[in-house]
Motif scaffolding. Structure first.
Motif, PDB file in Angstrom:
ATOM      1  N   TYR A   8       0.589  -1.403   0.076  1.00 20.39           N
ATOM      2  CA  TYR A   8       0.125  -0.041  -0.012  1.00 20.39           C
ATOM      3  C   TYR A   8       0.554   1.144   0.076  1.00 20.39           C
ATOM      4  CZ  TYR A   8      -4.230  -3.295   1.068  1.00 20.39           C
ATOM      5  OH  TYR A   8      -4.264  -4.316   1.500  1.00 20.39           O
ATOM      6  N   GLU A   9       0.673   1.944  -0.764  1.00 19.99           N
ATOM      7  CA  GLU A   9       1.107   3.528  -1.231  1.00 19.99           C
ATOM      8  C   GLU A   9      -0.417   4.380  -0.545  1.00 19.99           C
ATOM      9  OE1 GLU A   9       2.926   7.092  -3.922  1.00 19.99           O
ATOM     10  OE2 GLU A   9       1.711   5.279  -4.748  1.00 19.99           O
ATOM     11  N   GLU A  10       0.724   5.548   0.734  1.00 21.95           N
ATOM     12  CA  GLU A  10      -0.010   7.207   1.382  1.00 21.95           C
ATOM     13  C   GLU A  10      -0.286   7.650   0.586  1.00 21.95           C
ATOM     14  OE1 GLU A  10       1.158   6.669   6.433  1.00 21.95           O
ATOM     15  OE2 GLU A  10       2.968   6.418   4.966  1.00 21.95           O
ATOM     16  N   LEU A  11      -1.228   8.498   0.193  1.00 24.21           N
ATOM     17  CA  LEU A  11      -1.392   9.435  -0.332  1.00 24.21           C
ATOM     18  C   LEU A  11      -1.794  10.436   0.526  1.00 24.21           C
ATOM     19  CD1 LEU A  11      -2.657   8.111  -3.662  1.00 24.21           C
ATOM     20  CD2 LEU A  11       0.436   8.617  -3.337  1.00 24.21           C
ATOM     21  N   ARG A  12      -2.193  12.183   0.274  1.00 22.15           N
ATOM     22  CA  ARG A  12      -2.720  13.071   1.263  1.00 22.15           C
ATOM     23  C   ARG A  12      -3.034  13.858   0.122  1.00 22.15           C
ATOM     24  NH1 ARG A  12      -0.220  16.001   6.080  1.00 22.15           N
ATOM     25  NH2 ARG A  12      -1.740  14.175   7.487  1.00 22.15           N
ATOM     26  N   TYR A  13      -4.916  13.941  -0.306  1.00 20.40           N
ATOM     27  CA  TYR A  13      -5.494  14.852  -1.142  1.00 20.40           C
ATOM     28  C   TYR A  13      -5.535  15.862   0.169  1.00 20.40           C
ATOM     29  CZ  TYR A  13      -4.626  11.444  -4.696  1.00 20.40           C
ATOM     30  OH  TYR A  13      -4.392   9.671  -5.076  1.00 20.40           O
ATOM     31  N   GLU A  14      -5.525  17.552  -0.884  1.00 25.18           N
ATOM     32  CA  GLU A  14      -5.864  18.303  -0.145  1.00 25.18           C
ATOM     33  C   GLU A  14      -7.159  19.357  -0.313  1.00 25.18           C
ATOM     34  OE1 GLU A  14      -2.988  21.318   1.114  1.00 25.18           O
ATOM     35  OE2 GLU A  14      -1.352  19.034   1.392  1.00 25.18           O
ATOM     36  N   PRO A  26     -17.876  22.816   0.728  1.00 25.61           N
ATOM     37  CA  PRO A  26     -18.553  24.386   0.513  1.00 25.61           C
ATOM     38  C   PRO A  26     -18.437  24.912   1.559  1.00 25.61           C
ATOM     39  CG  PRO A  26     -19.752  22.640  -0.366  1.00 25.61           C
ATOM     40  CD  PRO A  26     -18.338  21.864   0.204  1.00 25.61           C
ATOM     41  N   GLY A  27     -18.595  26.243   1.663  1.00 26.80           N
ATOM     42  CA  GLY A  27     -18.028  27.842   2.050  1.00 26.80           C
ATOM     43  C   GLY A  27     -16.681  27.781   2.793  1.00 26.80           C
ATOM     44  N   GLY A  28     -15.516  27.526   1.789  1.00 25.84           N
ATOM     45  CA  GLY A  28     -14.295  27.416   2.360  1.00 25.84           C
ATOM     46  C   GLY A  28     -13.819  26.538   3.485  1.00 25.84           C
ATOM     47  N   VAL A  29     -14.570  25.662   3.733  1.00 24.56           N
ATOM     48  CA  VAL A  29     -13.964  25.128   4.544  1.00 24.56           C
ATOM     49  C   VAL A  29     -12.653  23.337   3.727  1.00 24.56           C
ATOM     50  CG1 VAL A  29     -14.764  22.308   6.042  1.00 24.56           C
ATOM     51  CG2 VAL A  29     -16.420  24.740   5.407  1.00 24.56           C
ATOM     52  N   ALA A  30     -12.319  23.948   4.999  1.00 23.89           N
ATOM     53  CA  ALA A  30     -10.348  23.132   3.951  1.00 23.89           C
ATOM     54  C   ALA A  30     -10.690  22.015   5.272  1.00 23.89           C
ATOM     55  CB  ALA A  30      -9.132  24.102   5.145  1.00 23.89           C
ATOM     56  N   VAL A  31     -10.158  20.930   3.772  1.00 29.54           N
ATOM     57  CA  VAL A  31     -10.032  19.632   4.089  1.00 29.54           C
ATOM     58  C   VAL A  31      -9.165  19.024   3.777  1.00 29.54           C
ATOM     59  CG1 VAL A  31     -11.438  17.088   4.062  1.00 29.54           C
ATOM     60  CG2 VAL A  31     -12.543  19.870   3.628  1.00 29.54           C
ATOM     61  N   TYR A  59     -20.325  17.327  -3.892  1.00 28.68           N
ATOM     62  CA  TYR A  59     -21.038  18.513  -3.185  1.00 28.68           C
ATOM     63  C   TYR A  59     -20.257  19.625  -2.340  1.00 28.68           C
ATOM     64  CZ  TYR A  59     -23.128  13.934  -1.484  1.00 28.68           C
ATOM     65  OH  TYR A  59     -24.175  12.885  -1.590  1.00 28.68           O
ATOM     66  N   GLY A  60     -20.000  19.552  -4.317  1.00 28.06           N
ATOM     67  CA  GLY A  60     -19.605  21.621  -4.249  1.00 28.06           C
ATOM     68  C   GLY A  60     -18.409  22.062  -3.989  1.00 28.06           C
ATOM     69  N   GLY A  61     -17.418  20.866  -3.709  1.00 33.85           N
ATOM     70  CA  GLY A  61     -15.801  21.296  -3.458  1.00 33.85           C
ATOM     71  C   GLY A  61     -14.404  21.132  -4.481  1.00 33.85           C
ATOM     72  N   ASN A  62     -13.481  20.816  -4.108  1.00 31.06           N
ATOM     73  CA  ASN A  62     -12.264  21.070  -5.444  1.00 31.06           C
ATOM     74  C   ASN A  62     -11.642  20.724  -4.686  1.00 31.06           C
ATOM     75  OD1 ASN A  62     -12.908  23.949  -4.366  1.00 31.06           O
ATOM     76  ND2 ASN A  62     -11.084  23.677  -5.175  1.00 31.06           N
ATOM     77  N   LEU A  63     -10.675  19.718  -5.308  1.00 31.19           N
ATOM     78  CA  LEU A  63      -9.266  19.704  -4.238  1.00 31.19           C
ATOM     79  C   LEU A  63      -8.366  20.727  -5.114  1.00 31.19           C
ATOM     80  CD1 LEU A  63      -8.779  15.796  -6.073  1.00 31.19           C
ATOM     81  CD2 LEU A  63      -8.877  16.252  -4.005  1.00 31.19           C
ATOM     82  N   GLY A  64      -7.207  21.358  -4.099  1.00 30.61           N
ATOM     83  CA  GLY A  64      -6.200  21.305  -4.571  1.00 30.61           C
ATOM     84  C   GLY A  64      -4.763  21.100  -4.548  1.00 30.61           C
ATOM     85  N   THR A  65      -4.116  21.813  -4.828  1.00 30.45           N
ATOM     86  CA  THR A  65      -2.667  21.294  -4.951  1.00 30.45           C
ATOM     87  C   THR A  65      -1.532  20.639  -3.299  1.00 30.45           C
ATOM     88  OG1 THR A  65      -1.576  23.827  -4.571  1.00 30.45           O
ATOM     89  CG2 THR A  65      -2.190  22.805  -7.078  1.00 30.45           C
ATOM     90  N   ASP A  66      -0.629  20.461  -3.478  1.00 24.37           N
ATOM     91  CA  ASP A  66      -0.049  19.807  -2.393  1.00 24.37           C
ATOM     92  C   ASP A  66       0.319  21.359  -1.471  1.00 24.37           C
ATOM     93  OD1 ASP A  66       0.031  17.412  -3.133  1.00 24.37           O
ATOM     94  OD2 ASP A  66       1.537  16.916  -3.848  1.00 24.37           O
ATOM     95  N   GLY A  67      -0.489  21.066  -0.047  1.00 29.24           N
ATOM     96  CA  GLY A  67      -0.020  22.166   0.516  1.00 29.24           C
ATOM     97  C   GLY A  67      -0.404  23.412   0.807  1.00 29.24           C
ATOM     98  N   SER A  68      -2.045  23.358  -0.487  1.00 26.24           N
ATOM     99  CA  SER A  68      -2.726  23.987   0.453  1.00 26.24           C
ATOM    100  C   SER A  68      -3.936  24.736   1.140  1.00 26.24           C
ATOM    101  CB  SER A  68      -3.852  24.148  -1.220  1.00 26.24           C
ATOM    102  OG  SER A  68      -4.379  22.559  -0.796  1.00 26.24           O
ATOM    103  N   VAL A  69      -3.823  23.041   1.951  1.00 24.12           N
ATOM    104  CA  VAL A  69      -4.640  23.723   2.993  1.00 24.12           C
ATOM    105  C   VAL A  69      -3.942  23.351   4.108  1.00 24.12           C
ATOM    106  CG1 VAL A  69      -6.974  23.673   1.890  1.00 24.12           C
ATOM    107  CG2 VAL A  69      -6.295  21.182   3.014  1.00 24.12           C
ATOM    108  N   ALA A  70      -2.943  22.332   4.454  1.00 24.66           N
ATOM    109  CA  ALA A  70      -1.976  21.454   5.616  1.00 24.66           C
ATOM    110  C   ALA A  70      -1.613  22.588   6.117  1.00 24.66           C
ATOM    111  CB  ALA A  70      -0.693  20.825   4.777  1.00 24.66           C
TER     112      ALA A  70
END
Length: 239
Positions: free
Chosen positions: A79-85, A89-94, A117-128
């Protein structure tokens, strides 16, 4: 007959959820063993993963097989570890932490959940940068605040958070001090309701109404994905 069918349906749902939890725990044990070795005495991450599995009533032989597969003693999956950011909606960081044997499938599933559900993926480090890694040792409502606070301070905890609405308590630690603080609390006779290393937001975003419903649906869908281990957000639901 209807009642029996309802009971069977609930049991089936509970068994499916238990199976999903076991899958996530086995993946965490596998990655921890592959990275740090199969001896929990010398591998804190593996030790923590095994503690979680024991709390979930996983049999020791199941854990041992996962470790042997990860260390090459038995044939298994890597298994490989991956992180998505991204943003809900509402500017909530995930933040979405995954373990997968198929990166293409995983990113497709995660992206689909965000877009549905109205969100969008960002780049690495965009919310971390909005989150910090820490240990959290949680005690239930009605716990002895003075005893927990004293033991936590003596053990070297970073912070103690008491929730006024019900008296529940969180003891916050640095990640590398988590195990020592948890063991010290248990030695003092204070057994936590839940404990683990997690990500906590520095500042929460208040949301309500339809926005809150969309955010909750997104977070639930992400958590239900087979390849997702943990989901973190800075959402605070308005009462």
């Amino acid at each position: 007959m209807g009642r029996l069918m309802a009971i069977a349906g609930r049991k089936g749902a509970q068994d499916a959820r238990r199976g999903k939890i076991f899958t996530k725990l086995i993946r965490e044990i596998s990655v921890a063993a592959r990275q740090g070795g199969g001896d929990p005495a010398g591998n804190p991450r593996l030790r923590l993963a095994m503690d979680k599995a024991l709390s979930a009533n996983m049999a020791k032989d199941v854990m041992e097989r996962a470790i042997k597969k990860a260390t090459g003693e038995l044939e298994g999956v890597n298994y490989e570890e991956l992180r998505y950011e991204g943003y809900a909606p509402g500017g909530v960081a995930v933040i979405v932490d995954c373990m997968t044997d198929n990166k293409v499938r995983t990113v497709s599933d995660v992206r689909h959940a965000f877009s549905k559900y109205g969100g969008n993926l960002g780049t690495d480090g965009s919310v971390a940068f909005m989150f910090r890694k820490c240990g959290v040792i949680s005690f239930p409502a009605g716990s002895d605040e003075d005893a927990v606070t004293e033991a936590a301070i003596d053990a070297g905890a970073d912070d103690i958070v008491v929730y006024p609405e019900d008296g529940a308590i969180d003891v916050i630690t640095a990640p590398d001090q988590f195990e020592a603080v948890k063991n010290a609390m248990q030695a003092a006779g204070l057994v936590p309701e839940e404990a683990g290393v997690t990500m906590r937001a520095d500042n929460d975003v208040k949301i309500g109404g339809e926005t809150a419903e969309q955010v909750l649906k997104l977070l639930d869908m992400l958590e239900d994905l087979d390849d997702v281990q943990n989901v973190y957000s800075n959402a605070e639901l308005e009462s």
